[in-house]
Design an enzyme around this catalytic site. Structure first.
Site, PDB file in Angstrom:
ATOM      1  N   GLY A 157       3.609  20.980   2.336  1.00 24.73           N
ATOM      2  CA  GLY A 157       4.420  22.154   1.954  1.00 24.73           C
ATOM      3  C   GLY A 157       5.114  22.755   3.158  1.00 24.73           C
ATOM      4  O   GLY A 157       5.302  23.975   3.250  1.00 24.73           O
ATOM      5  N   ARG A 176      10.132  18.078  -0.849  1.00 29.40           N
ATOM      6  CA  ARG A 176      11.588  18.108  -0.627  1.00 29.40           C
ATOM      7  C   ARG A 176      11.924  17.380   0.671  1.00 29.40           C
ATOM      8  O   ARG A 176      11.081  17.271   1.559  1.00 29.40           O
ATOM      9  CB  ARG A 176      12.071  19.556  -0.518  1.00 29.40           C
ATOM     10  CG  ARG A 176      11.941  20.319  -1.814  1.00 29.40           C
ATOM     11  CD  ARG A 176      12.490  21.720  -1.657  1.00 29.40           C
ATOM     12  NE  ARG A 176      11.570  22.614  -0.963  1.00 29.40           N
ATOM     13  CZ  ARG A 176      11.947  23.628  -0.180  1.00 29.40           C
ATOM     14  NH1 ARG A 176      13.227  23.861   0.028  1.00 29.40           N
ATOM     15  NH2 ARG A 176      11.046  24.409   0.403  1.00 29.40           N
ATOM     16  N   TYR A 184      -2.798  31.705 -10.929  1.00 31.15           N
ATOM     17  CA  TYR A 184      -2.830  31.580  -9.464  1.00 31.15           C
ATOM     18  C   TYR A 184      -4.204  31.998  -8.925  1.00 31.15           C
ATOM     19  O   TYR A 184      -4.794  31.311  -8.079  1.00 31.15           O
ATOM     20  CB  TYR A 184      -1.729  32.478  -8.889  1.00 31.15           C
ATOM     21  CG  TYR A 184      -1.551  32.467  -7.391  1.00 31.15           C
ATOM     22  CD1 TYR A 184      -1.047  31.360  -6.728  1.00 31.15           C
ATOM     23  CD2 TYR A 184      -1.821  33.621  -6.645  1.00 31.15           C
ATOM     24  CE1 TYR A 184      -0.836  31.384  -5.352  1.00 31.15           C
ATOM     25  CE2 TYR A 184      -1.609  33.658  -5.278  1.00 31.15           C
ATOM     26  CZ  TYR A 184      -1.116  32.532  -4.629  1.00 31.15           C
ATOM     27  OH  TYR A 184      -0.900  32.565  -3.276  1.00 31.15           O
TER      28      TYR A 184
HETATM   29  P1  NAD Z   1       6.254  28.369  -0.567  1.00 25.30           P
HETATM   30  O1  NAD Z   1       6.445  28.421  -2.040  1.00 25.30           O
HETATM   31  O2  NAD Z   1       7.218  29.089   0.283  1.00 25.30           O
HETATM   32  O3  NAD Z   1       6.227  26.856  -0.079  1.00 25.30           O
HETATM   33  C1  NAD Z   1       5.544  25.862  -0.772  1.00 25.30           C
HETATM   34  C2  NAD Z   1       6.116  24.516  -0.333  1.00 25.30           C
HETATM   35  O4  NAD Z   1       5.417  23.509  -1.069  1.00 25.30           O
HETATM   36  C3  NAD Z   1       7.603  24.351  -0.667  1.00 25.30           C
HETATM   37  O5  NAD Z   1       8.316  23.941   0.486  1.00 25.30           O
HETATM   38  C4  NAD Z   1       7.638  23.285  -1.753  1.00 25.30           C
HETATM   39  O6  NAD Z   1       8.766  22.419  -1.670  1.00 25.30           O
HETATM   40  C5  NAD Z   1       6.353  22.509  -1.449  1.00 25.30           C
HETATM   41  N1  NAD Z   1       5.841  21.795  -2.621  1.00 25.30           N
HETATM   42  C6  NAD Z   1       5.895  22.144  -3.922  1.00 25.30           C
HETATM   43  N2  NAD Z   1       5.343  21.203  -4.679  1.00 25.30           N
HETATM   44  C7  NAD Z   1       4.918  20.207  -3.848  1.00 25.30           C
HETATM   45  C8  NAD Z   1       4.282  18.969  -4.034  1.00 25.30           C
HETATM   46  N3  NAD Z   1       3.957  18.522  -5.251  1.00 25.30           N
HETATM   47  N4  NAD Z   1       4.005  18.224  -2.947  1.00 25.30           N
HETATM   48  C9  NAD Z   1       4.327  18.643  -1.706  1.00 25.30           C
HETATM   49  N5  NAD Z   1       4.966  19.820  -1.473  1.00 25.30           N
HETATM   50  C10 NAD Z   1       5.242  20.581  -2.524  1.00 25.30           C
HETATM   51  O7  NAD Z   1       4.760  28.847  -0.287  1.00 25.30           O
HETATM   52  P2  NAD Z   1       4.190  29.575   1.005  1.00 25.30           P
HETATM   53  O8  NAD Z   1       4.470  31.021   0.865  1.00 25.30           O
HETATM   54  O9  NAD Z   1       4.614  28.884   2.241  1.00 25.30           O
HETATM   55  O10 NAD Z   1       2.623  29.412   0.737  1.00 25.30           O
HETATM   56  C11 NAD Z   1       1.847  28.394   1.303  1.00 25.30           C
HETATM   57  C12 NAD Z   1       0.402  28.631   0.924  1.00 25.30           C
HETATM   58  O11 NAD Z   1       0.005  29.930   1.345  1.00 25.30           O
HETATM   59  C13 NAD Z   1       0.113  28.585  -0.584  1.00 25.30           C
HETATM   60  O12 NAD Z   1      -1.169  28.050  -0.803  1.00 25.30           O
HETATM   61  C14 NAD Z   1       0.112  30.040  -0.980  1.00 25.30           C
HETATM   62  O13 NAD Z   1      -0.662  30.286  -2.120  1.00 25.30           O
HETATM   63  C15 NAD Z   1      -0.515  30.662   0.245  1.00 25.30           C
HETATM   64  N6  NAD Z   1      -0.216  32.083   0.369  1.00 25.30           N
HETATM   65  C16 NAD Z   1       1.048  32.505   0.623  1.00 25.30           C
HETATM   66  C17 NAD Z   1       1.311  33.858   0.711  1.00 25.30           C
HETATM   67  C18 NAD Z   1       2.689  34.391   0.985  1.00 25.30           C
HETATM   68  O14 NAD Z   1       2.889  35.615   0.914  1.00 25.30           O
HETATM   69  N7  NAD Z   1       3.651  33.540   1.320  1.00 25.30           N
HETATM   70  C19 NAD Z   1       0.265  34.780   0.543  1.00 25.30           C
HETATM   71  C20 NAD Z   1      -1.008  34.309   0.231  1.00 25.30           C
HETATM   72  C21 NAD Z   1      -1.247  32.960   0.180  1.00 25.30           C
HETATM   73  N1  SER Z   2       2.486  36.516  -1.661  1.00 26.62           N
HETATM   74  C1  SER Z   2       1.628  35.806  -2.578  1.00 26.62           C
HETATM   75  C2  SER Z   2       2.093  36.000  -3.973  1.00 26.62           C
HETATM   76  O1  SER Z   2       2.590  37.062  -4.272  1.00 26.62           O
HETATM   77  C3  SER Z   2       0.214  36.273  -2.439  1.00 26.62           C
HETATM   78  O2  SER Z   2      -0.619  35.210  -2.652  1.00 26.62           O
HETATM   79  O3  SER Z   2       1.911  35.112  -4.769  1.00 26.62           O
END
Ligand code: NAD
Ligand code: SER
Length: 315
Positions: free
Chosen positions: A8, A36, A140
């Site tokens: 990701g 992607r 989620y």
């Molecule tokens: P994001 O949605 O920005 O990025 C996810 C990436 O995963 C994308 O680039 C997408 O193309 C890729 N993806 C989707 N399906 C896929 C697949 N089948 N195989 C490979 N890649 C794939 O998410 P993020 O914000 O970078 O979050 C990353 C992790 O952190 C997640 O587990 C999310 O739950 C966790 N998280 C994020 C936040 C936040 O605020 N961003 C907060 C809490 C937890």
């Molecule tokens: N920023 C994330 C969401 O809203 C928290 O896991 O899904």
């Protein structure tokens, strides 16, 4: 950690994490992967197209590059997961178990983020303890709790070095957020700069935990480099920097853009998710066990965000 594979890697966290890891561990020692294709970066930097639901492909890329660590980020975030719950289950659980299996077979260190979404309406809302009730009401959240348990299972049963944090909403400017409930806290800065106004889909007094991306990246590296004998917990540590509602962002922005106005047009789905999450989680276990300490409060983050997105902030 010497050679790291990130899944990701083109997302909100991954795009900045890969850069930061390359600065620390070396350009060729960080393998970005995503479903992607990468655009606009040097072809010399390692990147592979990998769908994490394809276990064989993930295994062969990890083996080919001889990595010693997986940072597994590929997932569907909270608001999108409510729209497509079956896809969320298949990606969030299927991708995770594939990544854990690759780590087990190749004996790799493993990181994956959980979230404040792992809590639910019956969880204490203020100073939410590290160890507490976790009965989330979103797909989620169900995925995140199951993921925490699965990562602990791999640690307890296979001795796999799994570690994780419960991230709050992350605020950043390099890559837009991917469909979460906390995305408003990023959008508000762009709209403030462009239109001096923002209409929030989250209600005025709804508090959630937030964090600026540099603190989130430091936390991953600090946790992964921590002495394992100090870790009483593993999956996953509460970490937070800011507890804020939309009105708090407005107040912080108005220090730089005094005529900024905030209005409300509530999205019932994301509002319900937000109301099921804590107001403010307690990060003291992370501080005690591996030294977590955030550097950015809401004022420092607001100044940095506005500067980065091109607003001229007077010094
Ligand atoms: P994001 O949605 O920005 O990025 C996810 C990436 O995963 C994308 O680039 C997408 O193309 C890729 N993806 C989707 N399906 C896929 C697949 N089948 N195989 C490979 N890649 C794939 O998410 P993020 O914000 O970078 O979050 C990353 C992790 O952190 C997640 O587990 C999310 O739950 C966790 N998280 C994020 C936040 C936040 O605020 N961003 C907060 C809490 C937890
Ligand atoms: N920023 C994330 C969401 O809203 C928290 O896991 O899904």
């Amino acid at each position: 950690m010497k050679k790291i594979l990130v899944t990701g890697a083109l997302g909100q966290i991954g795009s900045e994490l890969v850069e930061k890891l390359r600065d620390i561990y070396g350009d060729t020692n960080v393998i970005g992967t995503d479903i992607r294709k990468r655009a606009g970066q040097s072809d010399e930097l390692p990147f592979e197209t990998v769908d994490v639901t394809d276990a064989d492909r993930l295994y062969s890329v990890a083996k080919e590059h001889q990595v010693d660590t997986i940072m597994h980020l590929a997932a569907l975030l909270s608001a999108n997961a409510e729209k497509k719950p079956k896809l969320a289950w298949d990606l969030n659980m299927g991708g995770l178990v594939n990544a854990l299996e690759v780590a087990r077979e190749l004996d790799l260190q493993f990181f994956t983020p959980s979230s404040i979404g792992a809590f639910g309406p019956s969880t204490p809302k203020d100073n939410t303890p590290q160890d507490t009730l976790q009965r989330p009401t979103t797909m989620y959240g169900v995925n995140k709790v199951a993921g925490e348990l699965l990562c602990d299972y791999y640690y307890n049963h296979f001795g796999l070095d799994t570690r994780g944090v419960r991230y709050p909403g992350l605020i950043s400017h390099a890559t837009p957020p991917g469909g979460g409930t906390t995305d408003y806290a990023v959008e508000i800065y762009y709209e403030a700069m462009k239109h001096k106004a923002y209409s929030s889909y989250i209600a005025e007094n709804t508090y959630m935990d937030m964090m600026y991306m540099p603190d989130a990246l430091d936390a991953i590296i600090q946790l992964m480099e921590a002495d394992p004998t100090n870790l009483k917990h593993r999956n996953a540590f509460n970490i937070s920097a800011i507890s804020a509602a939309p009105k708090d962002f407005a107040k912080a922005i108005q220090k730089y853009i005094p005529d900024f106005t905030l209005s409300y047009d509530i999205d019932p789905i994301r509002q319900e998710i937000a109301e099921s999450w804590p107001n403010h989680i307690d990060s003291s276990a992370a501080t005690k066990e591996w030294g977590f300490k955030a550097k950015y409060d809401i004022d420092k983050m607001t100044r940095a965000m506005l500067e980065h997105i091109g607003y001229k902030v007077d010094s």
